[in-house]
Design a protein around this motif. Structure first.
Motif, PDB file in Angstrom:
ATOM      1  N   LEU A 159      -9.090   4.933  -0.851  1.00  0.00           N
ATOM      2  CA  LEU A 159      -9.188   4.474   0.528  1.00  0.00           C
ATOM      3  C   LEU A 159     -10.445   3.642   0.743  1.00  0.00           C
ATOM      4  N   LEU A 160     -11.547   4.077   0.129  1.00  0.00           N
ATOM      5  CA  LEU A 160     -12.793   3.316   0.256  1.00  0.00           C
ATOM      6  C   LEU A 160     -12.643   1.933  -0.358  1.00  0.00           C
ATOM      7  N   LEU A 161     -11.978   1.885  -1.528  1.00  0.00           N
ATOM      8  CA  LEU A 161     -11.783   0.592  -2.179  1.00  0.00           C
ATOM      9  C   LEU A 161     -10.926  -0.330  -1.318  1.00  0.00           C
ATOM     10  N   LYS A 162      -9.860   0.232  -0.712  1.00  0.00           N
ATOM     11  CA  LYS A 162      -9.017  -0.581   0.155  1.00  0.00           C
ATOM     12  C   LYS A 162      -9.770  -1.040   1.393  1.00  0.00           C
ATOM     13  N   ALA A 163     -10.630  -0.155   1.926  1.00  0.00           N
ATOM     14  CA  ALA A 163     -11.421  -0.536   3.094  1.00  0.00           C
ATOM     15  C   ALA A 163     -12.400  -1.651   2.754  1.00  0.00           C
ATOM     16  N   GLU A 164     -12.982  -1.584   1.559  1.00  0.00           N
ATOM     17  CA  GLU A 164     -13.917  -2.639   1.137  1.00  0.00           C
ATOM     18  C   GLU A 164     -13.196  -3.976   0.964  1.00  0.00           C
ATOM     19  N   ARG A 165     -11.935  -3.880   0.470  1.00  0.00           N
ATOM     20  CA  ARG A 165     -11.168  -5.123   0.307  1.00  0.00           C
ATOM     21  C   ARG A 165     -10.811  -5.746   1.645  1.00  0.00           C
ATOM     22  N   GLN A 166     -10.565  -4.883   2.649  1.00  0.00           N
ATOM     23  CA  GLN A 166     -10.163  -5.386   3.960  1.00  0.00           C
ATOM     24  C   GLN A 166     -11.356  -5.774   4.823  1.00  0.00           C
ATOM     25  N   ALA A 167     -12.551  -5.334   4.453  1.00  0.00           N
ATOM     26  CA  ALA A 167     -13.727  -5.575   5.289  1.00  0.00           C
ATOM     27  C   ALA A 167     -13.978  -7.057   5.542  1.00  0.00           C
TER      28      ALA A 167
ATOM     29  N   ARG B  46      -3.038  -5.358   8.979  1.00  0.00           N
ATOM     30  CA  ARG B  46      -2.463  -4.546   7.921  1.00  0.00           C
ATOM     31  C   ARG B  46      -2.426  -5.352   6.626  1.00  0.00           C
ATOM     32  N   GLN B  47      -2.497  -4.657   5.508  1.00  0.00           N
ATOM     33  CA  GLN B  47      -2.527  -5.369   4.228  1.00  0.00           C
ATOM     34  C   GLN B  47      -1.139  -5.876   3.833  1.00  0.00           C
ATOM     35  N   GLY B  48      -0.081  -5.347   4.456  1.00  0.00           N
ATOM     36  CA  GLY B  48       1.265  -5.823   4.171  1.00  0.00           C
ATOM     37  C   GLY B  48       1.879  -5.100   2.971  1.00  0.00           C
ATOM     38  N   ILE B  49       3.165  -5.326   2.764  1.00  0.00           N
ATOM     39  CA  ILE B  49       3.884  -4.729   1.639  1.00  0.00           C
ATOM     40  C   ILE B  49       3.706  -5.647   0.437  1.00  0.00           C
ATOM     41  N   SER B  50       2.984  -5.173  -0.568  1.00  0.00           N
ATOM     42  CA  SER B  50       2.616  -6.016  -1.706  1.00  0.00           C
ATOM     43  C   SER B  50       3.826  -6.322  -2.583  1.00  0.00           C
ATOM     44  N   SER B  51       3.632  -7.279  -3.494  1.00  0.00           N
ATOM     45  CA  SER B  51       4.715  -7.656  -4.412  1.00  0.00           C
ATOM     46  C   SER B  51       5.059  -6.510  -5.357  1.00  0.00           C
ATOM     47  N   ASP B  52       4.054  -5.690  -5.713  1.00  0.00           N
ATOM     48  CA  ASP B  52       4.330  -4.535  -6.584  1.00  0.00           C
ATOM     49  C   ASP B  52       5.215  -3.529  -5.873  1.00  0.00           C
TER      50      ASP B  52
ATOM     51  N   PHE C  44       5.448   0.959   8.323  1.00  0.00           N
ATOM     52  CA  PHE C  44       5.774   1.275   6.934  1.00  0.00           C
ATOM     53  C   PHE C  44       4.534   1.887   6.293  1.00  0.00           C
ATOM     54  N   TYR C  45       4.652   3.133   5.772  1.00  0.00           N
ATOM     55  CA  TYR C  45       3.495   3.878   5.275  1.00  0.00           C
ATOM     56  C   TYR C  45       3.616   4.178   3.784  1.00  0.00           C
ATOM     57  N   ASP C  46       2.441   4.278   3.150  1.00  0.00           N
ATOM     58  CA  ASP C  46       2.322   4.840   1.804  1.00  0.00           C
ATOM     59  C   ASP C  46       2.145   6.341   1.962  1.00  0.00           C
ATOM     60  N   LEU C  47       3.048   7.119   1.382  1.00  0.00           N
ATOM     61  CA  LEU C  47       3.024   8.562   1.592  1.00  0.00           C
ATOM     62  C   LEU C  47       1.792   9.220   0.966  1.00  0.00           C
ATOM     63  N   SER C  48       1.369   8.763  -0.218  1.00  0.00           N
ATOM     64  CA  SER C  48       0.273   9.430  -0.920  1.00  0.00           C
ATOM     65  C   SER C  48      -1.063   9.266  -0.197  1.00  0.00           C
ATOM     66  N   THR C  49      -1.288   8.104   0.414  1.00  0.00           N
ATOM     67  CA  THR C  49      -2.574   7.851   1.068  1.00  0.00           C
ATOM     68  C   THR C  49      -2.511   7.958   2.585  1.00  0.00           C
ATOM     69  N   GLY C  50      -1.292   7.915   3.150  1.00  0.00           N
ATOM     70  CA  GLY C  50      -1.175   7.901   4.603  1.00  0.00           C
ATOM     71  C   GLY C  50      -1.569   6.569   5.213  1.00  0.00           C
ATOM     72  N   LEU C  51      -1.643   5.523   4.403  1.00  0.00           N
ATOM     73  CA  LEU C  51      -2.081   4.206   4.879  1.00  0.00           C
ATOM     74  C   LEU C  51      -0.892   3.432   5.438  1.00  0.00           C
ATOM     75  N   CYS C  52      -1.070   2.863   6.618  1.00  0.00           N
ATOM     76  CA  CYS C  52      -0.042   2.026   7.227  1.00  0.00           C
ATOM     77  C   CYS C  52      -0.104   0.638   6.586  1.00  0.00           C
ATOM     78  N   LEU C  53       0.884   0.306   5.782  1.00  0.00           N
ATOM     79  CA  LEU C  53       0.891  -0.967   5.072  1.00  0.00           C
ATOM     80  C   LEU C  53       1.392  -2.108   5.949  1.00  0.00           C
ATOM     81  N   ALA C  54       2.318  -1.798   6.859  1.00  0.00           N
ATOM     82  CA  ALA C  54       2.879  -2.849   7.712  1.00  0.00           C
ATOM     83  C   ALA C  54       3.258  -2.250   9.057  1.00  0.00           C
ATOM     84  N   GLN C  55       2.957  -3.007  10.102  1.00  0.00           N
ATOM     85  CA  GLN C  55       3.384  -2.625  11.450  1.00  0.00           C
ATOM     86  C   GLN C  55       4.168  -3.804  12.024  1.00  0.00           C
ATOM     87  N   VAL C  56       5.473  -3.575  12.260  1.00  0.00           N
ATOM     88  CA  VAL C  56       6.374  -4.655  12.664  1.00  0.00           C
ATOM     89  C   VAL C  56       6.564  -4.603  14.172  1.00  0.00           C
ATOM     90  N   ASN C  57       6.176  -5.696  14.815  1.00  0.00           N
ATOM     91  CA  ASN C  57       6.291  -5.818  16.272  1.00  0.00           C
ATOM     92  C   ASN C  57       7.067  -7.098  16.569  1.00  0.00           C
TER      93      ASN C  57
END
Length: 522
Positions: free
Chosen positions: A128-136, A171-177, A337-350
Motif C-alpha cells: 500500500l505504501l508503494l502504491k501511495a508513493e506511486r500515486q503521490a 484511481r489507478q484504474g484496472i491495469s493491463s495485467d 472495482f476493488y482488489d480483494l487482497s488490499t482493499g484498494l479501489c482500482l476504479a470508480q465508474v460514474n
C-alpha cells in the motif's frame, strides 16, 4: 549394631567422637566430603572425629528379615511394592512431561501463526505504501502534471481531481495485467462450461416439489427485525445473512449453530457475500461502507478492511469469478472495482447517463460482464475491461431490486415491482416475463441455482421454476408460503445441488427449506 545411614550392619564400622553414632566408613567419608556435618545431628564433623572399630570379618551376620522363609517373602514383597511405587511415580512424571511438551508445541504453533499473520500485514502495508508513493506525484498540485486518468481511460478535468468527496478521488484504474487475468479466467470458464455436465446429485423437480420448511433460526435482533441479504458457502455449508440490526451472521446449517456475528456497521447491512478462496466475507451497508472480514481458524471473523469510497448507501456487493476482485454498487450513482487482497479501489465508474443510484449488481459467471439494476427501472450491462455501458434493458416498472445470471452464460433474470423478466444475452432482448404478484407487491429477490436448472423468486411468497429454453414454457415447481407472517421475502439462495433453500424475510429468522426427514415429519 547398624549403620546410622544405611540401616544395615557395617563391614568397616567407625564411631563418631561427638555423637557416638555408628557409621559405615565409606558412607560417612563420602558424606563428610560433600557436607562436612554429622548426617544425623547436623553438627560440624571431620574425619578426625571418627574412631575405627575392629570386628571379626570372618562372620557376617545375616539380616533378621533373611533369617527365615517368611521373612524373605516379606522382604521380596517390600521390594516389589517399592518398584511398583517407583514405576507409578515415573509414569506420573512422564504424563506431566507430555502435557508440558504439548503446551509448548501449541504455544510454538500459535507463535508461528502470529508471525505469519504479522508478516502478511507487513507485506500488505509495504504494498500500500508503494502504491501511495506511486500515486503521490499524480495527486500533487504540480503545474506541469499530466491530466488525471480515470478508471475508464478518459482524461478528467483538473478541477475534478481536486474536488472533495469519495466520488472524485483519482484511481489507478484496472491495469493491463488485471485485464489479462480477467480475460484468461473468462476463456477458461467459457471452455469448461461447454464440457460441464449436470451433477448426478442435483435435486430433481419431484424432490423440490416435496420441500418444506425444516428449521427456523432467530439470528438477528428482535428490536430491529429483518434479513436483507443471504449468501451460501457452497463447500462448507455455511449461510451468511445481513440484517436490519446492522450485523451479519455466519450460520452453520449442518450443526444448526451460530458460528460468528460480524458487528461493525452502524446501519442496515444491505448485501453480503462469501469469498470461498480466502475464507473471507464481504458486507455492504447503508452507512456507506463496505467491510472485508477475514475468517479465522476458530470459525470467527475479524474485520480486515473498512472501505469508505462511496458517498451514499451501498446496495450491492458481487464477487468476480477469480475471487481476487469484487464490485460494489451504491446509491451515489457509482460502482467501484476493488482488489480483494488490499482493499484498494482500482476504479470508480460514474457514468453521466445514470440519472439515479444503483439498486443491485451481479457479475456474469465468466467475469467480463457486470449487470446493474437502477432506481430508474433500467438494467445496465457493463464491459468490465473498459468500464463502458454496452447495453440497456428497459421494460421494468419501479426499481430493479435484484438480478441473477444463469450459469449457462446467456440467461439473465431481473426482478422489480412488476415481477420477473428473463433476458437472452445473445440477442439482448426479453423473451419471458413473470408477474407472480399484484401491482402493489414488490418482487424482492431472484436467483438461479448453480446448475442453471432452477429459478427461485421471492416476494410475498417463494416460487420455484424449472428453467427451460427460450421457446419452451418455464413451469412452476412449487409455491412456498411466507411463514414469517410479514408478507415480504427479501432473499432466497440455493444450497449445493439445490439440496435446500435458505430464505430471509422481514422478521429476524433464517428459514431452511428442504426435503422432509423422518424427524421433521414426526
Amino acid at each position: 549394631m547398624f549403620c546410622s545411614i544405611s540401616g544395615v550392619t557395617p563391614e568397616d564400622p567407625v564411631v563418631s567422637r561427638k555423637s557416638g553414632l555408628l557409621f559405615e566408613r565409606r558412607l560417612i567419608f563420602k558424606h563428610l566430603a560433600d557436607n562436612g556435618t554429622d548426617p544425623v545431628t547436623g553438627e560440624a564433623m571431620s574425619v578426625d572425629d571418627l574412631i575405627s572399630i575392629k570386628t571379626n570379618k570372618a562372620v557376617k551376620p545375616r539380616p533378621l528379615q533373611a533369617a527365615s522363609i517368611p521373612g524373605m517373602l516379606g522382604l521380596f514383597q517390600n521390594e516389589w511394592d517399592a518398584v511398583v511405587l517407583s514405576n507409578y511415580a515415573l509414569e506420573q512424571q512422564l504424563h506431566t512431561a507430555r502435557q508440558e511438551l504439548s503446551h509448548a508445541l501449541y504455544q510454538h504453533d500459535a507463535a508461528c501463526r502470529v508471525i505469519a499473520r504479522l508478516k502478511k500485514e507487513r507485506d500488505e502495508a509495504r504494498e500500500l505504501l508503494l502504491k501511495a508513493e506511486r500515486q503521490a506525484p499524480t495527486a500533487g498540485p504540480a503545474p506541469a502534471a499530466a491530466p488525471t486518468v480515470t478508471s475508464n481511460g478518459k482524461r478528467a478535468p483538473e478541477a475534478d481531481t481536486q474536488s472533495e468527496g469519495p466520488g472524485k478521488k483519482p484511481r489507478q484504474g484496472i491495469s493491463s495485467d488485471i485485464i489479462k487475468e480477467l480475460t484468461d479466467c473468462n476463456a477458461r470458464l467459457s471452455g469448461q462450461r461447454k464440457k460441464r455436465q449436470v451433477s448426478p446429485t442435483l435435486a430433481t423437480p419431484d424432490a423440490l416439489e416435496k420441500y418444506t420448511q425444516l428449521t427456523s433460526h432467530p439470528l438477528h435482533s428482535s428490536s430491529k427485525p429483518g434479513i436483507l441479504s443471504i449468501d451460501v458457502h457452497q463447500s462448507k455449508d455455511l449461510v451468511l445473512s445481513g440484517g436490519v440490526d446492522g450485523t451479519a451472521v455466519v450460520f452453520n446449517r449442518s450443526s444448526g449453530e451460530l458460528v460468528s456475528t460480524l458487528s461493525g456497521h452502524s446501519k442496515r447491512v444491505t448485501s453480503v457475500k462469501f469469498v470461498a478462496k480466502d475464507e473471507c466475507a464481504l458486507t455492504g451497508s447503508v452507512d456507506k461502507t463496505v467491510k472485508i472480514w477475514q475468517g479465522q481458524e476458530d470459525g470467527s471473523y475479524t474485520c480486515k478492511h473498512t472501505l469508505k469510497d462511496h458517498s451514499a448507501e451501498v446496495r450491492a456487493v458481487t464477487v468476480h469469478a477469480t475471487q481476487n476482485y469484487f464490485v460494489t454498487a451504491s446509491a451515489d450513482k457509482t460502482w467501484n472495482f476493488y482488489d480483494l487482497s488490499t482493499g484498494l479501489c482500482l476504479a470508480q465508474v460514474n457514468d453521466p447517463s445514470v440519472q439515479d443510484g444503483y439498486t443491485s449488481a451481479s457479475f456474469h459467471p465468466d467475469g467480463l460482464i457486470l449487470g446493474t439494476g437502477t432506481t430508474e427501472s433500467l438494467v445496465r450491462i457493463w464491459d468490465v475491461k473498459s468500464q463502458a455501458n454496452v447495453a440497456k434493458f428497459e421494460g421494468h416498472t419501479g426499481p430493479v431490486t435484484d438480478i441473477s445470471f444463469s450459469e449457462n452464460g446467456y440467461f439473465l433474470a431481473t426482478a422489480a415491482q412488476d415481477g420477473v423478466k428473463l433476458w437472452d444475452l445473445r440477442k439482448l432482448k426479453n423473451f419471458r416475463s413473470f408477474a407472480p404478484y399484484d401491482s402493489n407487491t414488490l418482487t424482492n429477490t431472484v436467483e438461479f441455482d448453480y446448475s442453471g436448472s432452477y429459478l427461485a423468486v421471492g416476494g410475498s411468497d417463494i416460487r420455484l421454476y424449472q428453467v427451460a429454453s427460450v421457446k419452451q414454457e418455464w413451469n412452476t415447481i412449487k409455491v412456498f408460503p411466507d411463514l414469517s407472517g410479514t408478507g415480504k421475502v427479501t432473499s432466497v439462495r440455493f444450497g449445493p445441488d439445490a439440496s435446500y433453500l435458505a430464505v430471509g424475510s422481514s422478521d429476524r429468522n433464517l428459514r431452511i427449506f428442504g426435503a422432509p426427514t423422518a424427524t421433521s415429519e414426526s
